[in-house]
Structure formats: structure tokens, C-alpha cells
Write an enzyme that holds these catalytic residues in place. Structure first.
Site, PDB file in Angstrom:
ATOM      1  N   TYR A   1       5.657   0.571   4.229  1.00 30.14           N
ATOM      2  CA  TYR A   1       4.709   0.865   3.316  1.00 30.14           C
ATOM      3  C   TYR A   1       3.828   0.024   2.988  1.00 30.14           C
ATOM      4  O   TYR A   1       2.450   0.303   2.811  1.00 30.14           O
ATOM      5  CB  TYR A   1       5.540   1.255   2.029  1.00 30.14           C
ATOM      6  CG  TYR A   1       4.900   0.971   0.628  1.00 30.14           C
ATOM      7  CD1 TYR A   1       3.859   2.086   0.144  1.00 30.14           C
ATOM      8  CD2 TYR A   1       5.154   0.093   0.005  1.00 30.14           C
ATOM      9  CE1 TYR A   1       2.964   1.842  -0.933  1.00 30.14           C
ATOM     10  CE2 TYR A   1       4.412  -0.299  -1.447  1.00 30.14           C
ATOM     11  CZ  TYR A   1       3.457   0.719  -1.606  1.00 30.14           C
ATOM     12  OH  TYR A   1       2.671   0.372  -2.933  1.00 30.14           O
ATOM     13  N   HIS A   2       3.926  -1.295   2.752  1.00 38.50           N
ATOM     14  CA  HIS A   2       3.038  -2.417   2.641  1.00 38.50           C
ATOM     15  C   HIS A   2       2.004  -2.440   3.620  1.00 38.50           C
ATOM     16  O   HIS A   2       0.824  -2.803   3.307  1.00 38.50           O
ATOM     17  CB  HIS A   2       3.582  -3.735   2.360  1.00 38.50           C
ATOM     18  CG  HIS A   2       4.837  -3.597   1.202  1.00 38.50           C
ATOM     19  ND1 HIS A   2       5.869  -3.453   1.165  1.00 38.50           N
ATOM     20  CD2 HIS A   2       4.303  -3.658  -0.381  1.00 38.50           C
ATOM     21  CE1 HIS A   2       6.460  -3.511  -0.177  1.00 38.50           C
ATOM     22  NE2 HIS A   2       5.540  -3.693  -1.000  1.00 38.50           N
ATOM     23  N   LYS A  44      -0.947  -0.250   3.295  1.00 37.39           N
ATOM     24  CA  LYS A  44      -1.923  -0.708   2.303  1.00 37.39           C
ATOM     25  C   LYS A  44      -2.744  -1.822   2.960  1.00 37.39           C
ATOM     26  O   LYS A  44      -3.884  -1.802   2.462  1.00 37.39           O
ATOM     27  CB  LYS A  44      -1.180  -1.354   0.917  1.00 37.39           C
ATOM     28  CG  LYS A  44      -0.311  -0.365   0.228  1.00 37.39           C
ATOM     29  CD  LYS A  44      -1.310   0.597  -0.643  1.00 37.39           C
ATOM     30  CE  LYS A  44      -0.343   1.655  -1.276  1.00 37.39           C
ATOM     31  NZ  LYS A  44      -1.069   2.507  -2.335  1.00 37.39           N
ATOM     32  N   THR A  59      -1.440  -2.707  -3.517  1.00 41.38           N
ATOM     33  CA  THR A  59      -0.292  -3.596  -3.879  1.00 41.38           C
ATOM     34  C   THR A  59      -0.485  -5.094  -3.700  1.00 41.38           C
ATOM     35  O   THR A  59      -1.313  -5.661  -2.786  1.00 41.38           O
ATOM     36  CB  THR A  59       0.974  -3.120  -3.157  1.00 41.38           C
ATOM     37  OG1 THR A  59       1.908  -3.928  -3.189  1.00 41.38           O
ATOM     38  CG2 THR A  59       0.483  -3.013  -1.571  1.00 41.38           C
ATOM     39  N   SER A  98       6.699  -4.492   4.558  1.00 42.47           N
ATOM     40  CA  SER A  98       7.385  -3.293   5.102  1.00 42.47           C
ATOM     41  C   SER A  98       6.334  -2.472   5.490  1.00 42.47           C
ATOM     42  O   SER A  98       5.039  -2.662   5.356  1.00 42.47           O
ATOM     43  CB  SER A  98       8.143  -2.657   3.806  1.00 42.47           C
ATOM     44  OG  SER A  98       7.113  -1.928   2.859  1.00 42.47           O
TER      45      SER A  98
HETATM   46  N1  LIG Z   1       4.887   2.375  -9.071  1.00 47.96           N
HETATM   47  C1  LIG Z   1       4.417   1.161  -8.705  1.00 47.96           C
HETATM   48  O1  LIG Z   1       5.458   0.253  -9.155  1.00 47.96           O
HETATM   49  C2  LIG Z   1       3.375   0.798  -7.895  1.00 47.96           C
HETATM   50  C3  LIG Z   1       3.293  -0.635  -7.726  1.00 47.96           C
HETATM   51  C4  LIG Z   1       1.900  -0.809  -7.102  1.00 47.96           C
HETATM   52  C5  LIG Z   1       1.161  -0.130  -6.374  1.00 47.96           C
HETATM   53  N2  LIG Z   1       1.656   1.355  -6.661  1.00 47.96           N
HETATM   54  C6  LIG Z   1       0.907   2.522  -6.051  1.00 47.96           C
HETATM   55  O2  LIG Z   1       0.358   3.241  -6.973  1.00 47.96           O
HETATM   56  C7  LIG Z   1       0.273   4.565  -6.450  1.00 47.96           C
HETATM   57  C8  LIG Z   1       0.835   5.540  -7.249  1.00 47.96           C
HETATM   58  O3  LIG Z   1       2.243   5.182  -7.494  1.00 47.96           O
HETATM   59  P1  LIG Z   1       3.367   6.031  -8.052  1.00 47.96           P
HETATM   60  O4  LIG Z   1       4.471   5.046  -8.378  1.00 47.96           O
HETATM   61  O5  LIG Z   1       2.675   6.866  -9.002  1.00 47.96           O
HETATM   62  O6  LIG Z   1       3.916   6.896  -6.831  1.00 47.96           O
HETATM   63  P2  LIG Z   1       4.514   8.237  -7.048  1.00 47.96           P
HETATM   64  O7  LIG Z   1       5.037   8.716  -5.653  1.00 47.96           O
HETATM   65  O8  LIG Z   1       5.168   8.661  -8.321  1.00 47.96           O
HETATM   66  O9  LIG Z   1       3.289   9.443  -6.953  1.00 47.96           O
HETATM   67  C9  LIG Z   1       2.470   9.370  -5.927  1.00 47.96           C
HETATM   68  C10 LIG Z   1       1.769  10.895  -6.007  1.00 47.96           C
HETATM   69  O10 LIG Z   1       0.874  11.340  -4.853  1.00 47.96           O
HETATM   70  C11 LIG Z   1       1.494  12.222  -4.365  1.00 47.96           C
HETATM   71  N3  LIG Z   1       0.936  12.373  -2.935  1.00 47.96           N
HETATM   72  C12 LIG Z   1       1.399  11.641  -2.066  1.00 47.96           C
HETATM   73  N4  LIG Z   1       0.954  11.928  -0.951  1.00 47.96           N
HETATM   74  C13 LIG Z   1       0.045  12.910  -1.028  1.00 47.96           C
HETATM   75  C14 LIG Z   1      -0.902  13.759  -0.377  1.00 47.96           C
HETATM   76  N5  LIG Z   1      -1.029  13.668   1.112  1.00 47.96           N
HETATM   77  N6  LIG Z   1      -1.569  14.567  -0.713  1.00 47.96           N
HETATM   78  C15 LIG Z   1      -1.787  15.022  -2.040  1.00 47.96           C
HETATM   79  N7  LIG Z   1      -0.849  14.091  -2.794  1.00 47.96           N
HETATM   80  C16 LIG Z   1      -0.068  13.230  -2.316  1.00 47.96           C
HETATM   81  C17 LIG Z   1       2.642  12.640  -4.709  1.00 47.96           C
HETATM   82  O11 LIG Z   1       3.162  13.945  -4.653  1.00 47.96           O
HETATM   83  C18 LIG Z   1       2.873  11.923  -6.213  1.00 47.96           C
HETATM   84  O12 LIG Z   1       2.844  12.949  -7.027  1.00 47.96           O
HETATM   85  C19 LIG Z   1       0.792   4.571  -5.013  1.00 47.96           C
HETATM   86  O13 LIG Z   1      -0.432   4.515  -4.068  1.00 47.96           O
HETATM   87  C20 LIG Z   1       1.550   3.278  -4.993  1.00 47.96           C
HETATM   88  O14 LIG Z   1       1.396   2.502  -3.903  1.00 47.96           O
HETATM   89  C21 LIG Z   1       2.428   1.866  -7.318  1.00 47.96           C
END
Ligand SMILES: NC(=O)c1ccc[n+]([C@@H]2O[C@H](COP(=O)([O-])OP(=O)(O)OC[C@H]3O[C@@H](n4cnc5c(N)ncnc54)[C@H](O)[C@@H]3O)[C@@H](O)[C@H]2O)c1
Ligand SMILES: NC(=O)c1ccc[n+]([C@@H]2O[C@H](COP(=O)([O-])OP(=O)(O)OC[C@H]3O[C@@H](n4cnc5c(N)ncnc54)[C@H](O)[C@@H]3O)[C@@H](O)[C@H]2O)c1
Lengths: 418, 418
Positions: free
Chosen positions: A194-195, A198, A149, A192
Site C-alpha cells: 500500500y505505501h 503512494k 501518506t 508495505s
Molecule cells: N484513513 C487514514 O488514516 C489515512 C491516512 C493517510 C492517508 N490516507 C489516504 O486517504 C485516502 C482516503 O482514505 P480513507 O481512510 O478514506 O479510505 P477508504 O477506504 O475509507 O475510502 C476510499 C474510498 O475510495 C473508493 N475507491 C477506491 N478505489 C476506487 C476506484 N478505483 N474508483 C472509485 N472509487 C474508489 C472506496 O470505495 C472508498 O469509498 C486514501 O488514499 C488513503 O491512502 C488515509
């Protein structure tokens, strides 16, 4: 990556992972999704659900088979807790690349309680570390592409452009001689839990790249907006997730929802926070580009900034208000952060490698109409407010209004720092 | 800390924690030890045991009661896994300070296998994070003193003195204007999974200090040498642990053992690795000083370098050879590290606050005679060699000699970067 390669998508049932899996399958690659479906369980915990009617993973996959004639595999597996399952999957499938989306990704959710903090730290750290340790144990040569992120950088770097992961610094010597020049991992300042996870991931990657010569690309991603990709639009059973609740909904999606249902767009503080954005379609393309440009074994972690534009929250609100006719309202900020910040980001790598950004100004109207208004009836408006507070003082000083019904119309930037 | 205060010692059954607990109890403080006794279980796993005949924790505590008339409490608790137990302990005891020693601390052990890597990451990260989350949840104002390591800095900083935790850097601006000066957390370069967990700890601390105003001191400690303190010497039942095996034994202790039993001191590589050291007695005193000088709430993490001298491994070997009459032998290095490095460390804070260092040259002879020779009969010499290798290439290229009996006399620097 002109060839067909085997790619595992960790977290492939999620908001980013699902369209990424479809896109890569569509390109002809051999794709397997690993997911423990924890995101769906969290929806149950929070009493929320996607605005869009997402289908169960099995229905999604059979719809894709029907529509595309292509097979995406699925393993129901917790990569943070089932190390042996992960290892034996790698040994069996022998992927050339793993795209790692499988983390708890909502900042407000990560701050809700000690239990949520602990879950986020343990899930995300173990997921990433298990993957790295399993790759070493498998002795396979696997390129890891991880979704990080922009939030690891911290904001407010006075006038300076945020580079792609590494910062050139000069270290003054004691003896008044020449400064020593060094390139270091950009100093982190996560906002946070969460951050922070990362940030921890970054150090896990740096170690494994150095010690075990693992090939790792870390994508420092901005806030994703948009819901659909050409693949998810092929059939309603393939539709992607749209989160609008106070924990998982990004600021943009929540503005869109408020606009769709005719509420004022509520901006926290002065709305002077600047954030980086990228469209879902561009994210999918960036992942593909990253897969095509792996680091060599022994090279340090490749870090790309995966964002295409920056906006202040109040400007975003005004943009959506303009498109939709909604009004804008200012309320107090529940986050511990500075009221105003600049943000200038280097994102040359992806542009040079051929990314053609979708701009907010072209795409927002489509979102208002084809997602927010179209599914507005499915929305539970009581879920829009952000109820997570960052610190004990904020919890103690929680304004009355945060607990009452009127809050339904409140908009938060809690989900900003994606 | 003139007053009597309540102090919890996490990991108080260990090599550092036990003498620290006795010292603070001796000063009149109200001390409780929390430990899950995992270190004793690891001895069983490795088939090793302390050279010195350490007693069970209950016998230790009743001996201390008998000898000093003072009571040290004990809670058998896994702080990485029993968050609720930790929280309820904090709420019950309401300590003013917690000294956190409770981590898996051997670099070679952390590199043994994927399982050992995962255990070390999960144990150490969860232990530290649980403590921080529990303090926030308890709403108590508790000063955390954590034992970190000099190993987070990484070695080989050309000619530069390693500062106490933070580094002044200048960031060149794009527009040819003046450089921007900033103070950042010293860029880390950990040499093992164990050391990497201490890097992760640093980021956990930085976040909780910033977000929750927790008061935290992180002691970047060198390799401890010495076995006894005035308190542990009062009764043999109070004796401290002395590790000499290939995983937990530090380079110094293993040289001492080899000298005591008449083996040559085997030096890895050129023996040009420079490391930082501090005597156990000085460690105990440093912890006391750190407790007396907490940061204010809202201040950033205080970082002190807790070491008193640096030595090259070959110089150490020569020093011990001189004292004991042993000879020195050079063998290949199983670690992934540079053969020679300099190490200059700032340690002004403790010296200014009154620490009077015990030097190696005064203390080593005592160690040879009162510990190594005295208990030499208890030693299992087959446990001295270091068998953990850092990377797959090293495992593949493992020299024959590493697997044979002659190894008994081999000395490793695997346990160096404490
Ligand atoms: N959505 C955004 O705006 C955004 C921005 C920056 C970074 N990201 C990063 O992109 C990645 C995906 O984000 P997203 O928005 O798709 O989130 P999301 O929560 O929709 O998807 C994450 C998926 O990972 C699965 N998961 C979580 N822990 C798990 C585990 N221990 N074993 C197996 N599966 C697991 C969840 O069930 C989910 O399907 C994340 O790492 C997030 O930090 C997202
Ligand atoms: N010994 C050194 O030379 C040295 C040098 C630098 C830093 N340190 C640091 O000082 C600290 C103490 O080191 P040590 O040499 O005393 O190690 P040790 O292994 O002898 O002691 C650690 C103690 O913590 C306990 N422990 C571990 N995990 C626990 C958990 N989850 N819950 C409860 N108790 C747990 C163990 O049972 C053990 O008694 C460590 O953090 C280490 O990294 C030690």
C-alpha cells in the site's frame, strides 16, 4: 477559494472522503462524489463492517439534502477501470479541483496475498494515472489534491526532521571541489505494498507536473483519528465510518474498541514505533486549505505534511488505558520493521496557513464515549486481530496463538502506517 | 553460471530478448521464452514492420532447433494480464533466473495518446509487479534480471558522473553539526511515460528486495545499436528485428536507413543531446554476466549501467554521414528537453567483469551495408518521421512541416532515450 467552485471528490464515500465532501458542500461549493463503492465490497469480503451504522450512499446524500438544503452529486464509477467514464465526467462537470481519495488504503489488506497485492497496485496506480491522463486529455485546468501518506518517507531517519516532501542534499564531486547542492524528492522507504503505491503516485505526479504543467498538491497524511465532524453529526444518517478490524482499523480505533469492551490493549513488540496523527476534523480543514493554495501551472508538485502530533504506540496505549481504565499487554510484532523509531516531522505549512490542531488529549475521551462505547454492541470482536503477515518467513513462523480464539484480544499495529 | 541453468526470458520474441535467448541457449542453458507477441501487434497497429524479414516465433524456434540441435521452449502468455499462467509456469519450470524484457519500450509510442499512456503504464507496471508477486507466491529462489534504462537518471547532471544506480549524498543537519552521509537511489527524472514506468519498476524492485529478500539485478541500459549476433547470423530465419519507424526506431537505426536510401540525416534541435549506447552483442554478454553475478538474498537491488560509449546526436549524424556519404540537416525538436546536455556515466562493473565493448566506429559500417542497404527495398519511408508530440502545447504548435510528405526525410530523436 472564497468563490464557489466545482469540486469532484474521488472516493467520497470513504472514511475521509465523506466528511470532506460534506464540509466542502457546507462551505457552499458545488460538490460531486465519484466512488465505485469498493470499500463496502471489501467489508463484505472480510466479513466486517463499520462500527458506526453508516448508510448507503443514496440515503446519505438525501439526508444531506434534507438537513442542509444542499445537493451533492454522485457518480458510481471505477476510476481505475472506467477511463472513458472519468473523462466524460470531467468534460461534463468541468471541475476547478479534484480531491483524490480513491485508493485501497489498508497496509495489512495490501499484504494479505498475491491477489491483494496486485489489486492494490493496479487499483491505486491506474486510479491516479487515469486521473492525470484524463485531465491532460480534457485540456481543463484542474487542481489535483491527492491524499498521500507519511509512510512514503520511511521511518528511522536518525535525529533528522522530515521535511515537506523535498530534501536538500549535497552531492560530493569527484574532483574534491565544492559539493553540489540539490533539492530532491525525499528518498522513499515504504513499509508495505500500500505505501509503495503512494511512492509510485509521487512519480506519476512529478512527471505530469513537469511534462504537462498539471497543478498538483500531494498531502502526506498521518494516521487519522476521530470519527465525527460538525457535518456528520447533524443527523445519524450522515454518520461516518469507523473501522476497527485487523485490516482497516487503525491502531487507535482498535485500542478504543478494546477499551470499550474491557479487553487489555495489546501492543506489538516494544510499542516503540512512533507514528504521526491528525484528527478527522483537521484533515477536512487541511484539504480546504490545500484547495485554497494551489501551485501555479509549471510549478513542481506541492507537498504538505498533514499531521499534527506524533506518538509512540505504547504511549498511546497508556493514554487510552488511563482514560478508560483498560490494561496494557505486550505481544510479538507481525510486521517487518524496526522495534523503535523516532519521528520528527515538519508541518509548518498548514500551521502557517491557519490550521488549529485538535489534540489527542482533548479528543480521545469523546471517542471512547461517543463512538466506541456507544456502538460497542455492533462490534464483532473476532475481527479485531490483525491476520496479515508481511513475509513468507513470518507466515512460516506464525505463532500458534495467531490462529486461536484467544487472539480476539490481541492488538496489532498493522494498520499503523497510514 | 558454469552449470546449465533454467532461464525464462520474458519478452523473448523482441529485439533484445530474441538474441539473448539464442545466446543463452547456445551456452547450453535450458531456455524458455514467454511472450504475448504484443510487439508484433503494435507493428500492425502502426502499419510498420521490421526492416529485416523476421519470422514468426514458431519458425524461429524450429530453425534454431535445426541449426543448433537445441530446444528453446515458448509460452504464449501476457505476463501483465495472466498472473495465474505466469505463476503456474514458474511452478512447473522452476527457473533459476528470469530475464525480464517484457515491457512496452518506445518513448514516442508511450506519448501518442491517453490510451497509449495508459497501456504503457498498465502493461509495464503489471508485468513487473506480477513477476515479483508470483516469485514470492511460488517460494522459489529466482534471480530476476530486468532491463531498465539510462533514461531514469534524467540528463544534464552538471559535470557529475552518473553512478551505477545509487548516489552518495550528504544531508545537512539543522544544528550545524556534521552532515549525515547516505546512499540513495539516484533521483529520477524520466523524460516520457515509458521512462517513468522504469522509475516505477525501480520502486517495485526496491520494495520486494527489502520485504521479501528477492534477488534482483536492474540493468540501466543505453540505446542498443546493431542488429546481428553470432547466433542470429547462423540462418536467415533467425534474423533479428530492426525497427526504423518514428516510434520504435532508435535515432541510430533511422540515420542508418536515411543514409541507405540517400536522404539527408535530419537532426532535431542543435543535435546537442548526448546519449549512451551499447551494441546488441555486448547487451547479450552483459545479461550473461549479470546472470553470473546475482545479489545475495537480502542484498539491495544490484544496479549496473549497461552502456559502453556516449555520443552527441550531431556527432552520430556526422559519423554516419562520413561512412555513407549522406548529408546532415537540422530541424526543430518535438520533445520537451534541453537542447544540449552532457552525459558522463560510470560503467565499471561490466568492464571489470570482463565485457569487451564493440565500438561504434568499428561496427557502424557493417550496419550500413549488411542491414540498412541490404534490406532497404523493404522499407516504408513514410514511417520514418516521428509523429508523437510530448505536450499539448507542442501538439497545438505543431509545425506545418510535421504533417507533410517532405517529412519522409525528417529524422527525429524521439526514440533517443532508450
Ligand atoms: N484513513 C487514514 O488514516 C489515512 C491516512 C493517510 C492517508 N490516507 C489516504 O486517504 C485516502 C482516503 O482514505 P480513507 O481512510 O478514506 O479510505 P477508504 O477506504 O475509507 O475510502 C476510499 C474510498 O475510495 C473508493 N475507491 C477506491 N478505489 C476506487 C476506484 N478505483 N474508483 C472509485 N472509487 C474508489 C472506496 O470505495 C472508498 O469509498 C486514501 O488514499 C488513503 O491512502 C488515509
Ligand atoms: N532497444 C533498446 O534500445 C533498449 C534500450 C534500453 C532498454 N531497453 C529495454 O529492454 C527491454 C527489451 O527491449 P526491446 O528493444 O527488445 O523491445 P521489444 O518491444 O522489441 O521487445 C519486448 C518484447 O516483450 C513482449 N511483451 C511486452 N509486453 C508483454 C507482456 N505484457 N507479456 C508478455 N510479453 C510482453 C513484446 O511482445 C516484445 O516481444 C525493454 O524493457 C526495454 O525497455 C531497450
Amino acid at each position: 477559494m472564497g468563490d464557489i467552485v466545482k469540486i469532484a471528490i474521488l472516493g467520497g464515500d470513504g472514511f475521509c472522503g465523506w466528511p470532506a465532501a460534506l464540509h466542502l458542500s457546507d462551505q457552499g461549493h458545488d460538490v460531486v462524489i465519484l466512488d465505485n463503492l469498493s470499500r463496502r465490497r471489501i467489508d463484505e469480503e472480510l466479513g466486517t463492517s463499520s462500527l458506526t451504522p453508516i448508510r448507503g450512499i443514496e440515503e446519505r446524500l438525501s439526508a444531506w439534502r434534507e438537513v442542509s438544503g444542499k445537493e451533492i452529486g454522485f457518480e458510481h464509477l471505477d476510476i481505475a477501470r472506467d477511463y472513458e467514464g472519468l473523462l466524460s465526467f470531467l468534460q461534463r462537470f468541468q471541475p476547478e479541483a479534484v480531491v483524490h481519495f480513491a485508493e485501497q488504503r489498508a497496509a495489512p489488506y495490501s499484504m494479505k496475498s498475491a491477489g491483494h497485492k496486485r489489486y492494490t497496485v493496479e487499483n491505486n496506480t491506474s486510479a491516479t494515472h487515469n486521473l492525470l491522463a484524463a485531465i491532460v486529455e480534457s485540456e481543463l485546468d484542474i487542481h489535483v489534491v491527492h491524499l498521500g501518506t507519511m509512510g512514503v518517507y520511511g521511518y528511522g531517519t536518525a535525529g533528522m526532521k522530515i521535511p515537506e516532501g523535498y530534501l536538500n542534499v549535497e552531492v560530493p564531486t569527484e574532483d574534491e571541489g565544492d559539493n553540489i547542492s540539490q533539492q530532491i524528492l525525499y528518498p522513499s522507504n515504504p513499509g508495505s505494498i500500500y505505501h509503495m503505491t503512494k511512492v509510485l503516485d509521487q512519480h506519476l505526479f512529478a512527471f505530469y507536473a513537469k511534462n504537462d504543467s498539471l497543478r498538483i498538491t500531494d498531502l502526506h497524511q498521518g494516521i487519522i483519528w476521530g470519527t465525527h465532524t460538525p457535518q456528520t453529526e447533524r443527523d445519524e444518517r450522515l454518520i461516518n465510518r469507523f473501522d476497527y478490524d485487523g485490516d482497516y482499523g487503525t491502531v487507535l480505533n482498535r485500542f478504543l474498541m478494546q477499551a470499550a469492551v474491557g479487553y487489555p490493549l495489546t501492543v506489538h513488540g516494544t510499542g516503540g514505533q512512533t507514528r504521526a496523527f491528525i484528527h478527522l476534523r483537521d484533515m477536512v480543514r487541511c484539504v480546504e486549505i490545500a484547495l485554497e493554495n494551489p501551485p501555479a501551472a509549471g510549478e513542481r508538485v506541492k507537498i504538505f505534511n498533514q499531521m499534527t502530533e506524533t506518538h509512540r504506540v505504547r504511549d498511546l496505549a497508556n493514554l487510552i488505558a488511563e482514560i478508560s481504565g483498560a490494561s496494557v499487554e505486550m505481544v510479538p510484532n507481525p510486521r517487518k520493521e524496526s522495534a523503535e523509531n523516532d519521528l520528527h516531522v515538519v508541518n509548518e505549512t498548514f500551521l502557517k496557513l491557519g490550521l488549529k490542531p485538535t489534540t489527542l488529549s482533548e479528543g480521545l475521551l469523546v471517542e471512547v464515549e461517543e463512538t466506541a462505547r456507544r456502538y460497542a454492541e455492533r462490534a464483532d470482536l473476532s475481527k479485531i486481530p490483525a491476520r496479515s503477515l508481511w513475509t513468507a518467513e513470518q507466515i512460516a513462523g506464525e505463532p500458534e496463538s495467531l490462529a486461536v480464539e484467544s487472539l480476539i484480544a490481541e492488538q496489532s499495529v498493522d494498520a499503523l502506517q497510514r
